[in-house]
Design a protein around this motif. Structure first.
Motif, PDB file in Angstrom:
ATOM      1  N   VAL A  75       0.852  -1.238   0.013  1.00  0.00           N
ATOM      2  CA  VAL A  75      -0.026   0.036   0.022  1.00  0.00           C
ATOM      3  C   VAL A  75       0.857   1.255   0.002  1.00  0.00           C
ATOM      4  N   ILE A  76       1.994   1.177   0.825  1.00  0.00           N
ATOM      5  CA  ILE A  76       2.834   2.316   0.732  1.00  0.00           C
ATOM      6  C   ILE A  76       3.399   2.554  -0.506  1.00  0.00           C
ATOM      7  N   ASN A  77       3.996   1.568  -1.309  1.00  0.00           N
ATOM      8  CA  ASN A  77       4.366   1.518  -2.425  1.00  0.00           C
ATOM      9  C   ASN A  77       3.497   1.910  -3.650  1.00  0.00           C
ATOM     10  N   ALA A  78       2.296   1.508  -3.420  1.00  0.00           N
ATOM     11  CA  ALA A  78       1.312   1.949  -4.603  1.00  0.00           C
ATOM     12  C   ALA A  78       1.089   3.532  -4.227  1.00  0.00           C
ATOM     13  N   PHE A  79       1.018   3.984  -3.074  1.00  0.00           N
ATOM     14  CA  PHE A  79       0.689   5.387  -3.028  1.00  0.00           C
ATOM     15  C   PHE A  79       1.843   6.295  -3.506  1.00  0.00           C
ATOM     16  N   ALA A  80       3.046   5.734  -3.271  1.00  0.00           N
ATOM     17  CA  ALA A  80       4.182   6.439  -3.727  1.00  0.00           C
ATOM     18  C   ALA A  80       4.036   6.572  -5.231  1.00  0.00           C
ATOM     19  N   ILE A  81       3.792   5.523  -5.849  1.00  0.00           N
ATOM     20  CA  ILE A  81       3.755   5.656  -7.409  1.00  0.00           C
ATOM     21  C   ILE A  81       2.519   6.332  -7.902  1.00  0.00           C
ATOM     22  N   CYS A 104      -7.337   4.797   0.641  1.00  0.00           N
ATOM     23  CA  CYS A 104      -7.677   4.332  -0.559  1.00  0.00           C
ATOM     24  C   CYS A 104      -9.092   3.542  -0.709  1.00  0.00           C
ATOM     25  N   GLU A 105      -9.397   3.473  -1.978  1.00  0.00           N
ATOM     26  CA  GLU A 105     -10.718   2.652  -2.178  1.00  0.00           C
ATOM     27  C   GLU A 105     -10.339   1.165  -2.057  1.00  0.00           C
ATOM     28  N   VAL A 106     -11.440   0.319  -1.847  1.00  0.00           N
ATOM     29  CA  VAL A 106     -11.143  -1.093  -1.975  1.00  0.00           C
ATOM     30  C   VAL A 106     -11.486  -1.616  -3.393  1.00  0.00           C
TER      31      VAL A 106
END
Length: 231
Positions: A75-81, A104-106
């Motif tokens: 989730v952290i990596n996804a947010f960074a991207i 974030c959304e599900v």
């Protein structure tokens, strides 16, 4: 490459500088590569690993909680991207397999389809939502759910070889290889479950060196054959 809906699988290490787990310059390079490669017709989804933050179970932490930690790290990596893509003028959204309230959304197939049709880059986080599955399997599963035309497996080598080319200079590169052969030969570019999901859903996998500048563009825009196709 004529594929319209694409699932890009990135390793967590792609975001890392080696000393910093999530390096801003590293994430910016990802955004730059994506921006230069996509067209107005591209529908892009991304699955990212967590190896830059968390490597899994050890003698003090069992597999199930360790896998949950890894899913949170994605989730952290996804947010960074996603946030970096937004900064570069690309619409992006994070969908998590498990609720991360306030962040974030599900994930749902319908939600992913909606955002992809609106030309958002969808970054899938949280793995499959269950332990014992790798992010390679997540990539294959999400690709099947969104009916992706292809899975692009981003690596640090320029395709699949008969052996590790960094250790064996005589290793030969495959231009193409079948799912069955890849499984039978136990080629570890992806796990068996990921190969099987892609095989059952007839989703080809293209393995290429993402770290070389311009390679994503060569694959998507220029139709250059620089990696290995698994079909």
């Amino acid at each position: 490459m004529k594929a319209k809906r694409i699932l890009l699988k990135l390793s967590g290490e792609t975001l890392s500088s080696g000393t910093t787990p999530v390096d801003c310059d590293g994430v910016a390079k990802i955004a730059t590569e994506i921006k230069s490669a996509i067209t107005s017709n591209t529908e892009l989804a991304i699955v990212v690993g967590a190896g830059n933050i968390w490597r899994g179970a050890n003698k003090n932490i069992d597999r199930v909680p360790a896998d949950k930690m890894g899913m949170l790290a994605t989730v952290i990596n996804a947010f960074a991207i996603s946030q970096t893509l937004n900064t570069y003028g690309l619409k992006s959204v994070v969908l998590s397999a498990s609720p991360v309230t306030g962040f974030c959304e599900v994930f749902s197939q319908e939600r992913a389809d909606y955002y992809l049709s609106k030309k958002y880059i969808v970054v899938f986080a949280g793995g499959t939502g269950n332990p014992f599955f790798t992010t390679d399997t997540t990539a294959a599963l999400r690709a099947a759910e969104i009916k992706a035309d292809i899975v692009l497996k981003a690596t640090q080598v320029d395709g699949i070889y008969t052996d590790d080319p960094k250790k064996n200079s005589s290793a030969k590169k495959y231009d193409k290889i079948s799912y069955v052969e890849a499984i039978d030969k136990k080629l570890k570019i992806m796990d068996i479950t990921a190969f099987q999901i892609c095989m059952e859903n007839k989703i080809p996998i293209y393995v290429f060196d993402f770290h070389k500048k311009g390679n994503l563009k060569k694959v998507l825009k220029d139709n250059k054959k620089i990696g290995t196709l698994v079909y």
